[in-house]
Enzyme design. Structure first.
Site, PDB file in Angstrom:
ATOM      1  N   LYS A 147      -2.896   0.273 -12.349  1.00  0.00           N
ATOM      2  CA  LYS A 147      -1.523  -0.096 -11.961  1.00  0.00           C
ATOM      3  C   LYS A 147      -0.604  -0.040 -13.175  1.00  0.00           C
ATOM      4  CE  LYS A 147      -3.192  -3.018  -8.221  1.00  0.00           C
ATOM      5  NZ  LYS A 147      -3.570  -4.371  -7.807  1.00  0.00           N
ATOM      6  N   GLN A 165      -3.536 -10.200  -9.526  1.00  0.00           N
ATOM      7  CA  GLN A 165      -4.762  -9.506  -9.134  1.00  0.00           C
ATOM      8  C   GLN A 165      -5.746 -10.496  -8.504  1.00  0.00           C
ATOM      9  OE1 GLN A 165      -5.258  -6.083  -9.344  1.00  0.00           O
ATOM     10  NE2 GLN A 165      -7.088  -6.533  -8.145  1.00  0.00           N
ATOM     11  N   ASP A 182       3.549  -6.745  -3.191  1.00  0.00           N
ATOM     12  CA  ASP A 182       2.345  -6.540  -2.381  1.00  0.00           C
ATOM     13  C   ASP A 182       2.658  -6.804  -0.904  1.00  0.00           C
ATOM     14  OD1 ASP A 182       0.074  -5.646  -3.734  1.00  0.00           O
ATOM     15  OD2 ASP A 182      -0.341  -7.627  -4.603  1.00  0.00           O
TER      16      ASP A 182
END
Ligand code: NAP
Length: 298
Positions: free
Chosen positions: A54, A98, A121
């Protein structure tokens, strides 16, 4: 007839190219670039590799990127304070935590502490609610379902009036993609059925699908005879079925018997190289959108 292969690798490349162009323009016109913070707690090798990918992608696009690594024993209170700091940082437009988090931290509490307008997200209940309402209400779409929809659209599959069957009803894939395809709008307007482990006669539902999205996590669940000739098949499943002794890498298989299905479907995604590569592209797209919204240019 062999199906057209929908390559996630190629579509991702195209999307990242489009994002890069927009970032360059934003920098030139507004003196700003999208800002993304990636918070990693602990040192799980799998999490490190996801975060690294990422971070690398964000940097390659010219984003302002902060990789904020925290020790395994950080307290929940300190992690929440960190989120609050980034919620109030005007140069940060996307906050990623994460998962999984260590057991002493309530991940729901942490994810819900992210400002919904920086929740790239799209897991926050506010963004899930916005997705339900649809239209202008939607700020960010969850990344894997957004990638699936993008593949359907970019492969030239007609969605309006199409019968879409979604295998799986998880919060991260099945439910959101079903809702997205049923909404009014481009790449949607479909008639949607969700099937799961309690569905009677899975095969009969799959056979009706003009677009079949499979997200069950069961290798080769969907048999070739369940596929309507000419259908578009999106295989979300990623199943480790063994180890390649020469490369030491896992052998991955989808939820659809690809070799046989490609002789019946009109279009089909491979595993690997299908939906997988799309998720990160959509994460970057959400971060760009967040930056544009904060500048009032979207
Ligand atoms: P999940 O939370 O385990 O949900 C699986 C769903 O499939 C459940 O709703 C389950 O039904 C249903 N299901 C399982 N076996 C079935 C069967 N035999 N017949 C009918 N339905 C069945 O999984 P997920 O998180 O949605 O992920 C699904 C797959 O997609 C996994 O292989 C995962 O690795 C992959 N995935 C890939 C990406 C990516 O490529 N970027 C992202 C996310 C997930 P019940 O609800 O009745 O149990």
């Amino acid at each position: 007839m062999t199906a057209q292969i929908i390559s996630g690798t190629e579509i991702r490349k195209a999307i990242l190219g489009e994002i890069k162009e927009e970032v360059d323009q934003m920098k030139e016109k507004h003196g700003k670039v999208p800002g993304l913070v990636t918070i990693l707690v602990g040192s799980s090798p799998a999490s490190i590799s996801y975060v690294t990918l990422k971070v690398k992608t964000a940097i390659s696009l010219g984003f302002h990127e902060i990789q904020d690594d925290q020790p395994e024993d950080i307290s929940e209170k300190d992690l929440l304070a960190l989120i609050d700091k980034y919620n109030n940082d005007p140069d940060i437009h996307g906050i990623l935590v994460q998962l999984p988090l260590p057991k002493h931290i309530d991940d729901k509490k942490v994810l819900n502490a992210i400002n919904p307008d920086k929740d790239v997200d799209a897991f926050h209940p506010v963004n899930v609610g916005r997705l339900m309402i649809g239209g202008d209400e939607v700020k960010f779409l969850p990344c894997t379902p957004a990638g699936i929809q993008e593949m359907i659209v970019r492969s030239g599959t007609e969605t309006s009036g199409a019968e879409v069957v979604v295998v799986g009803r998880s919060n991260i894939v099945g439910k959101p993609i079903a809702m997205m395809m049923a909404q009014k709008g481009v790449g949607a307007n479909a008639t949607v059925t969700i099937v799961h482990t309690r569905t009677k006669d899975l095969a009969s539902h799959c056979k009706r699908a003009d677009i079949l999205v499979v997200a069950a996590g069961v290798p080769d669940l969907v048999k070739p005879e369940w596929i309507k000739p000419g259908a578009t098949v999106i295989d979300v499943g990623v199943n480790r079925v063994g180890m390649n002794e020469q490369t030491g890498k896992a052998i991955l298989k989808g939820d659809v018997d690809f070799d046989a299905a490609k002789e019946i479907a009109g279009k089909i995604t491979p595993v690997p190289g299908g939906v997988g590569p799309m998720t990160i592209a959509m994460l970057m797209k959400n971060t760009l959108r967040s930056a544009k919204l904060s500048l009032g240019i979207d």
